[in-house]
Design an enzyme around this catalytic site. Structure first.
Site, PDB file in Angstrom:
ATOM      1  N   LYS A  57      14.443  10.372  55.340  1.00  0.00           N
ATOM      2  CA  LYS A  57      15.150  11.576  56.000  1.00  0.00           C
ATOM      3  C   LYS A  57      16.892  12.083  55.782  1.00  0.00           C
ATOM      4  CE  LYS A  57      15.168  12.906  60.891  1.00  0.00           C
ATOM      5  NZ  LYS A  57      14.705  12.642  62.087  1.00  0.00           N
TER       6      LYS A  57
ATOM      7  N   THR B  29       9.706  11.155  63.692  1.00  0.00           N
ATOM      8  CA  THR B  29      10.231  11.380  61.978  1.00  0.00           C
ATOM      9  C   THR B  29      11.253  10.404  61.908  1.00  0.00           C
ATOM     10  OG1 THR B  29      12.142  12.889  62.986  1.00  0.00           O
ATOM     11  CG2 THR B  29       9.895  13.871  61.899  1.00  0.00           C
ATOM     12  N   ASP B  30      12.300   9.777  62.614  1.00  0.00           N
ATOM     13  CA  ASP B  30      12.942   8.521  62.560  1.00  0.00           C
ATOM     14  C   ASP B  30      12.706   7.777  61.741  1.00  0.00           C
ATOM     15  OD1 ASP B  30      14.580   9.465  64.785  1.00  0.00           O
ATOM     16  OD2 ASP B  30      14.857   7.551  65.313  1.00  0.00           O
TER      17      ASP B  30
ATOM     18  N   THR C 101       3.209  14.021  68.027  1.00  0.00           N
ATOM     19  CA  THR C 101       2.519  14.376  68.874  1.00  0.00           C
ATOM     20  C   THR C 101       1.834  16.138  67.848  1.00  0.00           C
ATOM     21  OG1 THR C 101       4.298  15.795  69.528  1.00  0.00           O
ATOM     22  CG2 THR C 101       2.818  14.335  71.198  1.00  0.00           C
TER      23      THR C 101
END
Lengths: 393, 616, 393, 616
Positions: free
Chosen positions: A216, A139-140, A63
């Protein structure tokens, strides 16, 4: 005591009091008084400046903007251009936006099939004249998706993945700064697939990472995303929005638009660990390819080699990468490595294991000839695999 | 003053830091640090989130008037949770237990399922942009008939170092917020209530002590006035005065409104203009530095802008407070000019230029930019318009000034700026847990007990029970120190040394205890404590201080000293007889610099005097 | 042309010429002349200084010293105290050495069973009076082994793992400096299990890493080993050998010697990736425990959750860690996380996935009660799991 | 000098950098860089590895005498392989192909399976501590009867910046090493051989050109002497001189030994002692700075230590070279003292102190530490003892000094300091590959062809074929430039400009070509090339330079110029008649500053002269 009934949780009625506090009380103590009319949402309509470049924002579920109903405490994700511009007014100074709601998933539920839809949607937007694409993404698995789109689209314009590590419903969220920097990158001279996220814990600049070289590297920090194996391909200062690209960064217009949306989902990534049983590899029989995240220069224990040989014998492509994540695989130095090469395992160069997995899905989806596929796995297609390891990396 | 007649209604909120091992939503210690010790820094912006109504909270909006980059200091005792870089840990159960204890002491009802909320705070004092807070208990009553509305468990905000710089050591320390109903009608009632609640809190032994660990907010309104919250009253003694002054302020604002109405006063918004050139040769340093000077006429306001509405505060001060939100340093008004380097000639030319009449007041703002000046004039208009209106007292959050007056801080926060903290799971307070909560002895009861058990005078015992050093006293008792020794040292010795300019805060509890043990073991004497403490306060360790004490005087040495003193003063002894003992005690004690127990001195001295008085 | 026959390689006879060069020639062109007597190895005997502390060097196959026979070009690993002191004379200034040749394996072939032997050997040495232990180890799995020994031994003295990224047979090898720094650390005030390796590409100091917090983060660089989640626990300057320990580092003598050498080898580490099939998890049925290296705060796709629930239902302990490798797992924030908790998956805090795997082997080997084992997995046993995440990490 | 009689035996090794796209064992470009551009630095120690015999190579041991921390510069054109932080890539196949081509040109036999070896080099010039090298081909013969023993493919070492600082840009550039057998017996033979091999190498078009890209090592011995390798002869012209001087050196050392023996000279090791105090008041700056001064007597050496054995080199220089390996600056000996600030009195007192006789020579070393001084005296003893021995010429690697003399560098490396590079897989050279190797035209053949095809004089064509700019010439031909234009520009214009002080290296091949194309297209004229090149060499681009050229002169303007010149020189024209054309061409060309084609000038001038000569 009066309050607004919000929901049921663990057997309690959650009630919002006039002070704004929620409390959970046994449902039996509650009495229904009235059902208040739902709050009228003020329609917002923000003017866009048509003289600015057109960007398309494709949402997969990350979002950019949220809205809070303080009356009930509920938080709603918002995704249309007006909502976004109300939440992040600076965006209106950068471009004109079209919004394409592709999916609303938590990114851990991302799949190769959605990558295909995403690639097609982006392709459509660029064909339609978008001067840049912003993909909002959880983001995962953002790094996996950015790598996937890197391989699936030859793009003349920037395709920028962006997300936030702190939810958009909090004043400290990184969403706004990341989105502003992403828009700046998407209107810049960039000409490849990138991830744009916070460079540090400070709100001072974002880093532009190559889609095939980013990972990440922290569960929760704003600056979780890091370029591995190469320096970042650029940065965006905030709030000035100045974009600086590295010398080797692909520039806008370098490539012609093309879509290669086939993927072979029957691929897997396996991390080797001491004491790993060869039986585990049985689970991958019938797979088109597996990427091993080996130790050091790219090793597994000798005990796994017969099973790996069995897999390659059955036409499973096996690519060796390193769980070290930095540096290059080299299976010529030690005996185990030479045995692995002999068993048909191919060296994954300096590819990240995750990027290698995604590349494998793409290569095996597009190239049916086994030998050519292996050669492609070792070639540098989208900056994922460098011939040289620079000093300092 | 008849406060009943004035319609005073007051309530208080008490914020008390809890003395738990860890913070409320992370596992950091609740230790305050020197800013010089900070190990890292980072900087952030905060932006108000959009509400369902498309609106931003009015308090938040006010904070957003300036584009602020906040800077934070981190420590080796803070973590990624304070940095807003990691989800919060579950609610600290120790802190919740303290709240439940206090709730039970106020006969309150616990919340069956405690939900943590996010309360929007974007002044930078919370890295997240919100304060986590949970309503824990409801509806309490006090013996004196007072009512406690709620107990909330909150996280303490970051300490402001200066301007936009905050220190994260304090952020996240558990804070209990006790809100009374608006049930008080005189200033003294309010102060008594605060005192009582404070005593109850300290009775748990689980609250922090010392400056800044407790803060009172007072809610005050009078008939025709409005609810005003005066924040940050740290000294109990000032509470009544704060209430008095706020009543005075509201009454004066009402009276001013009436007078303005009578005069037919108005705000001439059309008169607002750029007058920068008018002051291009001014000697006023403030005006000289300004990039843009704007002015406006308040028609019929002359004299009233400068009239005191509270000691040292005028309507002009209120306008100035509003204007400061735009980043300007304040305002000038013709009620106070010429002054601040602005000459009478300049004032005259200003008035002429603005076409201001005798009854008008001209307000000047000096901005660093056009935008700032325009904003400040707008704020002045806002405040002046309120002063003229039916509700001339605005609902406000105000901060207490040193003497008890107050200054505008921000609008009262909207009640609805809260939403759930989804990262923290709710906590169930079931019957079993509530029943298991035990109530500690009240400090008042404890004072009674001390008086009885340890033969300490009651006022002295009350003082002890109320002291910061109560935990030290309890520890001393537990370790077998004589209660009177401990009580005397804490209440008299330390107090006298403090009055003497000794920094007794530098004497740790451990040093107190070591000293007492040394006295009990005969390694030193009670009389040497002041000298020991002086040495420790000056930076020596206890051991060093003990070693450097005046050398212990042996009985033989003492006898020699006494002999000499008696010989020197033989006439006096002969004259006073045994009554010489009292006066000479002091002389001997001074000579041995407190390094001999008084009892021994008295014994040796008595023997010596007796001997001297023996017929030769 | 005359030369010394060295070996057969890919069908060629490798011959060393008088100039020192090897060439490969077809075997049929070679004629046997004579078999020279093997070179007499000069016996070396280096005096040790008995006034220095006693250290034991346990070798698992990582070589501290090599010897080259220039006559044939062959390189031999050397492992007795004299050989080591000839190769690295500075070591003699630091301590007195006993050498224990435990194994000669490439470290990718390390197994839990060898960890047990290693733990017992180290325990024996400490019991016998060693003031410190040096374990020479291949770098591939050194971090896993250091973690294993951390859990298996409560040690009053330093246990220092050391290896080299460049083989000991080259003048530029990091072996000597690493060994010297390891010996300095092993005679220091350190009181825990550590890895001592190059801090940077310079030969200027080594870093002391906690055994449960270290990871090999580069395939080939000297400074491949990095502390994750905590700062390094110390450093050793070179060539001065000055040891500096961090404030939180466990000091010599803090713990009493104890051996807990049970391990449950039926444990596995699984990295989740987008599109991962739940079928892969079938391979772990019957396992005592698995560690998931999930995405972000500790997630897998929702599609895996039924299979995970099935595993936990069958008493497999499932611990969630993050492939981000930095930061803390928190499954309370997102729906998927809460579903995982509900499925019986337990949060692995800020443990490294690899350390969590090794810890799991140890916990399940030593604690048969399932609930207690789960609690142990979440407790901090050997610095592997911190309650606080410090700023800057 | 009769070299045959002297028993001269010489061989050479030629090291030539290859001009491949990438380095030998990594994928970096083979680009040399300015050290100022370096992007990073790191530092390392190297230590000799222990051999199976428990021994360390003698050359390596010598390098280890000092504890050296080497520092390296990295570039954006170097990678982790040069850093010795990544295993080498497979052998560069392009480089191997060049070696095979050269091998075939020398009729050599390729090695069926090429093995890469590690050759120990711990002077810091290789980050790994070894040089990777592979024997590629064996047993070649030359038309002149010379023999090539081997061709090896090696990696180039890092360039020394200064002291212990190296630049990694050069490390890893492929280097072909061509070793002849010791088949030469006169200095001139050696030089010819080097010239021929160099020509063959350049014939491939795949070798680097320019300073430092080729280096010759010469192996020299005479009867009774010893094999000495003089390294780093970069100028071909000096080779013969180097050989001559080495023969001279060895003969003089033999003669010196004979004289020493005759004198019964000896090295009095017992005399070595610390004489620091003797020089405590010296004015000699070197001795004043020294921490420790040691001395030793060489009995019977007087006069011989200072006698020249090679221009500018004495036995004392040899000792000094040895001593320098300990870190001292050199030695002093009484054959050269008083000098260097050491007074006659000091020399006298030194001799007295050392009890040195008239026939003795005293050697002094000035060390920064006791260790250094002791080491240096030890080296002096070693070298002096050799000078007395049966083999007074030590086997050595020496470095060439500027004039052709040489200085000691290190002992000859042991042949056996090699072991396999296990990180690089062997490469098979099978028949198919060998057959596929094509031999390029030799430069000598090419010169013949140029002469014939392009009508260029043979010596000129030879010069061209041997020029660095040959590839440029070939490119020009391919692009349709007239061969004579290209040849003239390369050989004459550029050479003249260079002699004139113009830095013609700054003119890129692209600028040459652009210039020629401009001439061919008529945008400028041949005569303008020098001016264009001057401008480009001064930093302008070709385009700028062309634009700034003297304005093109139109035919009308030219006619006017010619008219004026002829008018001014009417007498001369009248006198010379048509023969005035030649002399006046120069005058006109100078006037138009080369901006008109000579042909046009000649045409207009001829017409003008004809007209002038017309009867009036």
């Amino acid at each position: 005591m009066k309050g607004i009934y919000i929901t049921e949780r663990d057997g309690m009625a959650v009630v919002k009091l006039g002070s704004g506090y929620n409390i959970g009380v046994p449902p039996k103590v509650c009495t229904f008084v009235e059902r208040p009319a739902p709050a009228a949402v003020k329609p917002v309509d923000v003017k866009q400046d048509s003289s600015l470049p057109n960007l398309s924002i494709v949402s997969t579920g990350g979002t950019i903007a949220s809205r809070i109903d303080y009356r009930t405490g509920s938080v709603t994700s918002q995704f249309n251009a007006s909502d976004i511009l109300v939440a992040i007014p600076e965006l209106a100074e950068i471009a004109n936006y079209r919004t394409i709601p592709l999916a609303t998933i938590l990114s851990e539920n991302m799949t190769p099939a959605i990558w295909q839809e995403l690639a097609r949607a982006i392709h459509e937007e660029i064909k339609g004249g978008a001067k840049g694409i912003i993909v909002t993404h959880g983001t995962d698995t953002m790094a996996y998706s950015a790598a996937a789109i890197s391989f699936m689209i030859d793009t003349p314009v920037p395709i920028v993945f962006v997300g936030s590590q702190r939810s958009a419903d909090r004043p400290s969220s990184d969403n706004a700064m990341n989105a502003v920097c992403a828009a700046a990158a998407a209107t810049s001279d960039l000409g490849e697939v990138a991830v744009v996220m916070h460079a540090s814990t400070n709100d001072d600049h974002c880093t532009i990472h190559r889609g095939t070289r980013v990972r990440k590297m922290h569960t929760s920090r704003r600056d979780a995303f890091r370029s591995l194996g190469i320096p970042p391909i650029g940065k965006v200062e905030y709030p000035s929005r100045t974009v600086t690209l590295a010398p080797d960064t692909v520039r806008r217009g370098t490539h012609k638009l093309a879509l290669h949306d086939k993927l072979e989902p029957h691929c897997a990534l396996v991390q080797f660990f001491p004491g790993m049983s060869p039986d585990i590899l049985r689970a991958f029989e019938g797979y088109k390819g597996i990427v091993i995240s080996g130790t050091g220069l790219g090793h597994t224990s000798t005990t796994l080699i017969p099973q790996l040989r069995h897999l390659t014998g059955a036409s499973t492509v096996v690519v060796m990468t390193s769980q070290c994540m930095n540096g290059r695989v080299c299976d010529r130095v030690y005996d185990t490595g030479r045995d692995l090469l002999d068993a048909g395992v191919i060296e994954g160069g300096d590819m990240l294991p995750e990027a290698a997995l995604v590349k494998m899905m793409w290569v095996l989806g597009n190239e049916k000839d086994g030998e050519k596929a292996k050669a492609l796995m070792q070639a540098d297609l989208k900056g994922e695999c460098n011939r040289r390891s620079a000093h300092g990396l | 003053m008849d406060y009943k007649k004035a319609g005073l209604v007051a309530g208080i909120e008490i914020h008390q830091q809890l003395d738990t091992a860890e913070k409320l939503f992370c596992h950091c210690p609740t230790a305050l640090r020197e800013t010089a010790e900070h190990a890292g820094e980072f900087s952030r912006f905060l932006r108000a989130t959009v509400s369902e109504m498309g609106e931003i909270d009015r308090a938040a909006k006010e904070e957003m008037k300036r584009d602020r980059r906040f800077q934070y200091y981190t420590y080796d005792t803070t973590c990624l949770v304070e940095d807003d870089e990691e989800p919060p840990a579950p609610m600290n159960d120790e802190a919740l237990s303290v709240c439940l204890t206090i709730g039970k002491m106020f006969s309150m009802t616990p919340v069956p399922q405690v939900h943590t909320m996010r309360k929007l705070v974007i002044d930078g004092s919370n890295t997240s942009g919100f304060q986590r807070t949970a309503l824990v208990a409801l509806n309490g009553t006090l013996p004196n008939g007072g009512e406690i509305e709620t107990i909330c468990l909150e996280e303490e905000a970051a300490q402001r170092v200066k301007d936009e710089v905050f220190s994260l050591d304090r952020l996240g320390i558990p804070l209990i917020e006790i809100t009374t109903s608006p049930c008080m009608h005189t200033p003294e009632e309010v102060q008594k209530m605060a005192e009582y609640i404070g005593m109850v809190l300290r009775s748990t032994g689980k609250v922090k002590r010392g400056i800044g660990t407790i803060r009172q907010d007072v809610n005050i309104s009078i008939a025709q006035g409005a609810r005003v919250e005066v924040k940050g009253v740290q000294e109990l003694d000032l509470i009544a005065e704060v209430v008095r002054r706020e009543v005075q302020r509201q009454q004066n604002l009402l009276a001013t409104r009436d007078e303005l109405k009578g005069r037919g006063a108005s705000v001439d918004t059309a008169s607002a203009q750029d007058i920068t050139t008018l002051f291009k040769d001014t000697k006023s340093t403030v005006l000289k530095k300004a990039k843009k000077i704007h002015a406006i006429i308040l028609k019929g306001f002359a004299g009233l802008v400068g009239r005191e509405i509270q000691p040292e505060r005028r309507l002009g001060s209120e306008m100035s407070d509003y204007a400061k939100k735009c980043g300007v340093g304040g305002i000038f008004h013709t009620d106070e000019l010429p002054a601040y380097g602005v000459t009478a000639e300049e004032v005259a030319s200003l008035k002429t230029h603005m076409k201001a009449g005798e009854a008008d007041c001209v307000i000047i703002v000096a901005g660093g930019s056009e935008k700032q000046a325009v904003c400040a004039i707008g704020q002045v208009v806002t405040r002046a318009t309120i002063a003229l209106s039916d509700k001339p007292v605005p609902e406000e959050t105000r901060k207490m000034l040193e003497t008890g007056s107050s200054a505008y801080m921000r609008p009262l926060p909207g009640a609805a700026r809260m939403y759930p903290e989804t990262d923290v799971l709710p906590v169930i307070i079931d019957d079993a847990r509530w029943r298991a909560v035990t109530i500690p002895e009240l400090l008042t009861a404890r004072a009674d007990r001390y008086a009885k058990e340890y033969q300490i005078d009651l006022p002295y015992a009350m003082q002890l029970a109320g002291s910061d050093k109560l935990p030290l006293f309890e520890r001393a008792i537990k370790e077998g120190i004589k209660p009177k020794l401990a009580a005397f040292t804490i209440l008299s010795t330390a107090t006298e040394l403090r009055r003497d300019g000794v920094d007794v805060r530098k004497i740790s509890d451990d040093a107190y205890l070591a000293t007492w043990h040394a006295v009990e073991k005969g390694q030193t004497v009670r009389e040497a404590i002041p000298e020991l403490f002086r040495s420790i306060a000056a930076g020596s360790t206890f051991e060093e201080s003990l070693k450097n004490l005046a050398p212990r005087v042996s009985r033989e040495e003492l006898e020699a000293i006494v002999r000499k003193i008696l010989a020197d003063r033989s006439e006096f002894v002969a004259q006073k007889g045994k009554a010489a003992l009292g006066p000479l005690m002091g002389v001997v004690m001074a000579e041995v610099r407190g390094s001999v127990d008084g009892k021994m001195v008295s014994e040796v001295l008595r023997t010596g005097i007796d001997k001297a008085l023996e017929p030769k």
